[in-house]
Design a protein around this motif. Structure first.
Motif, PDB file in Angstrom:
ATOM      1  N   THR A 207      -4.365  -5.054   9.564  1.00  0.00           N
ATOM      2  CA  THR A 207      -4.108  -6.169   8.652  1.00  0.00           C
ATOM      3  C   THR A 207      -5.331  -6.477   7.806  1.00  0.00           C
ATOM      4  O   THR A 207      -5.240  -6.664   6.587  1.00  0.00           O
ATOM      5  CB  THR A 207      -3.695  -7.418   9.447  1.00  0.00           C
ATOM      6  OG1 THR A 207      -2.493  -7.134  10.184  1.00  0.00           O
ATOM      7  CG2 THR A 207      -3.440  -8.602   8.534  1.00  0.00           C
ATOM      8  N   ALA A 208      -6.498  -6.533   8.435  1.00  0.00           N
ATOM      9  CA  ALA A 208      -7.728  -6.822   7.707  1.00  0.00           C
ATOM     10  C   ALA A 208      -8.052  -5.711   6.710  1.00  0.00           C
ATOM     11  O   ALA A 208      -8.539  -5.981   5.602  1.00  0.00           O
ATOM     12  CB  ALA A 208      -8.888  -7.023   8.677  1.00  0.00           C
ATOM     13  N   TYR A 209      -7.790  -4.467   7.077  1.00  0.00           N
ATOM     14  CA  TYR A 209      -8.067  -3.341   6.182  1.00  0.00           C
ATOM     15  C   TYR A 209      -7.241  -3.448   4.904  1.00  0.00           C
ATOM     16  O   TYR A 209      -7.768  -3.348   3.795  1.00  0.00           O
ATOM     17  CB  TYR A 209      -7.771  -2.015   6.895  1.00  0.00           C
ATOM     18  CG  TYR A 209      -8.086  -0.801   6.040  1.00  0.00           C
ATOM     19  CD1 TYR A 209      -9.333  -0.200   6.101  1.00  0.00           C
ATOM     20  CD2 TYR A 209      -7.135  -0.271   5.162  1.00  0.00           C
ATOM     21  CE1 TYR A 209      -9.643   0.915   5.314  1.00  0.00           C
ATOM     22  CE2 TYR A 209      -7.428   0.820   4.365  1.00  0.00           C
ATOM     23  CZ  TYR A 209      -8.676   1.411   4.454  1.00  0.00           C
ATOM     24  OH  TYR A 209      -8.963   2.497   3.660  1.00  0.00           O
ATOM     25  N   ARG A 210      -5.922  -3.644   5.049  1.00  0.00           N
ATOM     26  CA  ARG A 210      -5.092  -3.759   3.848  1.00  0.00           C
ATOM     27  C   ARG A 210      -5.484  -4.999   3.040  1.00  0.00           C
ATOM     28  O   ARG A 210      -5.606  -4.943   1.818  1.00  0.00           O
ATOM     29  CB  ARG A 210      -3.612  -3.845   4.223  1.00  0.00           C
ATOM     30  CG  ARG A 210      -2.689  -3.993   2.981  1.00  0.00           C
ATOM     31  CD  ARG A 210      -1.232  -4.147   3.395  1.00  0.00           C
ATOM     32  NE  ARG A 210      -0.376  -4.390   2.243  1.00  0.00           N
ATOM     33  CZ  ARG A 210       0.455  -3.497   1.694  1.00  0.00           C
ATOM     34  NH1 ARG A 210       0.522  -2.273   2.191  1.00  0.00           N
ATOM     35  NH2 ARG A 210       1.196  -3.812   0.656  1.00  0.00           N
ATOM     36  N   GLN A 211      -5.670  -6.105   3.722  1.00  0.00           N
ATOM     37  CA  GLN A 211      -5.927  -7.369   3.044  1.00  0.00           C
ATOM     38  C   GLN A 211      -7.225  -7.325   2.253  1.00  0.00           C
ATOM     39  O   GLN A 211      -7.299  -7.835   1.128  1.00  0.00           O
ATOM     40  CB  GLN A 211      -5.974  -8.496   4.071  1.00  0.00           C
ATOM     41  CG  GLN A 211      -6.092  -9.895   3.474  1.00  0.00           C
ATOM     42  CD  GLN A 211      -6.064 -10.985   4.531  1.00  0.00           C
ATOM     43  OE1 GLN A 211      -5.884 -10.694   5.715  1.00  0.00           O
ATOM     44  NE2 GLN A 211      -6.233 -12.218   4.136  1.00  0.00           N
ATOM     45  N   LEU A 212      -8.236  -6.691   2.788  1.00  0.00           N
ATOM     46  CA  LEU A 212      -9.568  -6.748   2.191  1.00  0.00           C
ATOM     47  C   LEU A 212      -9.940  -5.474   1.436  1.00  0.00           C
ATOM     48  O   LEU A 212     -10.442  -5.539   0.314  1.00  0.00           O
ATOM     49  CB  LEU A 212     -10.602  -7.020   3.283  1.00  0.00           C
ATOM     50  CG  LEU A 212     -12.006  -7.426   2.841  1.00  0.00           C
ATOM     51  CD1 LEU A 212     -11.967  -8.644   1.952  1.00  0.00           C
ATOM     52  CD2 LEU A 212     -12.871  -7.685   4.075  1.00  0.00           C
ATOM     53  N   GLY A 217      -4.414  -4.860  -1.420  1.00  0.00           N
ATOM     54  CA  GLY A 217      -4.925  -6.189  -1.106  1.00  0.00           C
ATOM     55  C   GLY A 217      -5.952  -6.609  -2.132  1.00  0.00           C
ATOM     56  O   GLY A 217      -5.689  -6.622  -3.334  1.00  0.00           O
ATOM     57  N   ALA A 218      -7.154  -6.918  -1.673  1.00  0.00           N
ATOM     58  CA  ALA A 218      -8.195  -7.418  -2.570  1.00  0.00           C
ATOM     59  C   ALA A 218      -9.004  -6.309  -3.229  1.00  0.00           C
ATOM     60  O   ALA A 218      -9.708  -6.556  -4.205  1.00  0.00           O
ATOM     61  CB  ALA A 218      -9.135  -8.350  -1.805  1.00  0.00           C
ATOM     62  N   GLY A 219      -8.946  -5.081  -2.702  1.00  0.00           N
ATOM     63  CA  GLY A 219      -9.704  -3.987  -3.289  1.00  0.00           C
ATOM     64  C   GLY A 219     -11.198  -4.248  -3.307  1.00  0.00           C
ATOM     65  O   GLY A 219     -11.879  -4.034  -4.308  1.00  0.00           O
ATOM     66  N   MET A 220     -11.734  -4.686  -2.182  1.00  0.00           N
ATOM     67  CA  MET A 220     -13.148  -5.037  -2.077  1.00  0.00           C
ATOM     68  C   MET A 220     -14.055  -3.904  -2.540  1.00  0.00           C
ATOM     69  O   MET A 220     -13.802  -2.736  -2.248  1.00  0.00           O
ATOM     70  CB  MET A 220     -13.466  -5.391  -0.623  1.00  0.00           C
ATOM     71  CG  MET A 220     -14.880  -5.851  -0.360  1.00  0.00           C
ATOM     72  SD  MET A 220     -15.209  -5.938   1.423  1.00  0.00           S
ATOM     73  CE  MET A 220     -15.332  -4.185   1.832  1.00  0.00           C
TER      74      MET A 220
END
Length: 443
Positions: A207-212, A217-220
């Motif tokens: 979840t954190a990988y996709r989100q961030l 997600g955010a495409g950090m």
């Protein structure tokens, strides 16, 4: 079950194909006839120890593209807490809806729900059409269940109309001795981790990988300032690691000195203890306090040398969302995957549209994202954040810890594994990262 466990403990994994699968097994369930048990009880006083039962359940029929897995260990996620307290609604509606989609899916529509969306274990059987996995394979499972019979799911499987979270919106989850999964949920178990360590990252790490990190997600990118709510918790602890590993600058929001110290152990330097600094974003149940948003934003800029967050990693929801929208930089992104403090978010839209900010919804991860997140675990770049482990019979207490936020990182559950520390294959890699693997333990 004992013969299966004996073979696994003796490292005779090839023998599993010849050991009969039992007709039933022990699993942690909620029961359909108890969905009203907490009626009138305040949210925080609802006790998972009352609703979660260790029951003997029938082993489900194995279908095409599926596997039965002997579960050595699992972990607690907020979805198990929600299931156990029947909020926002009982999960039996999910099972009923799924059961109507096909004769095979009807197996899931039962008066019991075996919960759990994480596992580490060993494949016992595979159904017709499975080529990549066989009995004896050591695996972890991600929790995305999809049918992929509709075109919408073939660009991003999270967009499949029949996308579900295994163990929450499907039956036969991972808090059990055996679990039923689709084989496209399976991934190799990280060889340097024990069963309980390997089981802990699955849902929250993906979840954190996709989100961030993911473009979905955010495409950090390197140098991004990332505000992370609950930075020592199940989700936040992985977001903090991904930010540090990816060259970003995490600003970690926590609620105690102990949680602040956990973030420092991970390598974070910019930390806000919201309890110690007494941030109160709501004047009362109906009215937010923009002065607190501004005070919070000023504190972030104080830590970052005058920079606002490029990305806000959101999951608390109602309590924090107004502040999150306010503090994000002009053109920044608020990416949200949950609403643990409430689903009805309120924010001042002027700070969104006039500053060209974006709100991005992110839900779990597709198979590729989950695989990439697990690969980072397997290579020792991201580490489990396991703090405490319970036996299967005490799953209710484990869920209560998470419900009351009295935990750090992730809370694990031993299923078939008789004790902690078993299942390690790569001792050399483990020795290199032992301090990081254990940094949440006992906190």
């Amino acid at each position: 079950m004992q013969k299966i466990l004996d073979a696994i403990m003796a490292d005779e994994l090839d023998a599993l194909a010849s050991i009969p699968v039992p007709e039933s097994y022990r699993g942690v369930t909620v029961r359909a006839d108890e969905v009203d048990m907490f009626e009138g009880v305040p949210h925080r006083e609802k006790d998972p120890r009352r609703s979660l039962h260790l029951d003997e359940v029938p082993t489900p029929e194995l279908g095409p593209g599926e596997a039965l897995v002997a579960v050595m260990a699992s972990a607690i996620n907020y979805n198990t807490v929600w299931t156990s307290i029947f909020e926002p609604l009982p999960t039996f509606a999910f099972l009923s809806r799924y059961g109507r989609t096909s004769p095979l899916a009807a197996r899931h529509d039962q008066p019991f729900h075996v919960v759990g969306s994480d596992l580490a274990g060993v494949v016992l059987r595979t159904g017709p059409g499975v080529n990549n996995w066989k009995p004896g394979d050591e695996v972890v499972a991600h929790c995305l269940s999809v049918e992929l019979e509709h075109p919408d799911g073939h660009d991003d499987t999270m967009l499949d109309p029949e996308q579900r979270i295994w163990g929450f919106e499907t039956n036969y989850g991972g808090l059990a001795e055996i679990a039923l999964v689709k084989t496209n949920q399976l991934m190799p178990k990280p060889a340097h981790l024990s069963w309980e360590e390997a089981a802990a990252p699955g849902l929250v790490n993906s979840t954190a990988y996709r989100q961030l990190v993911s473009a979905n997600g955010a495409g950090m990118k390197q140098g991004d300032v990332v505000l992370i709510w609950g930075a020592s918790g199940g989700l936040g602890s992985y977001a903090t690691q991904f930010a540090l590993n990816g060259g970003a600058i995490p600003v970690c929001v926590v609620s105690s000195p102990a949680k602040a110290e956990i973030c420092r152990r991970m390598g974070a330097e910019l930390i806000i203890d919201r309890a110690a600094e007494n941030y109160r974003f709501w004047k009362d149940e109906h009215t937010q306090d923009p002065r607190e948003w501004k005070r919070f934003g000023a504190r972030i800029r104080e830590l970052t040398g005058g920079e606002d967050p490029d990305i806000v990693f959101e999951h608390p929801g109602r309590e924090t969302f107004g502040a999150s929208v306010y503090v994000a930089k002009k053109g920044g992104t608020i990416v949200t995957c949950a609403s643990t403090s409430g689903y009805l978010h309120q924010y001042d839209n002027r700070y969104l549209w006039m500053s060209l900010k974006r709100i991005v919804g992110s839900h779990f991860a597709n198979y590729r994202e989950a695989y990439q997140a697990n690969r980072m675990i397997a290579k020792g770049k991201i580490h489990p954040t396991l703090s405490k482990v319970y036996p299967l019979a005490e799953t209710g207490q484990a869920a209560l810890d998470v419900h009351h936020n009295s935990h750090q990182g992730k809370v694990g559950v031993l299923c078939l594994a008789p004790e902690e520390g078993l299942g390690v294959r790569d001792h050399e890699l483990r020795a290199k990262h032992l301090a990081a693997i254990n940094r949440f333990r006992g906190v």
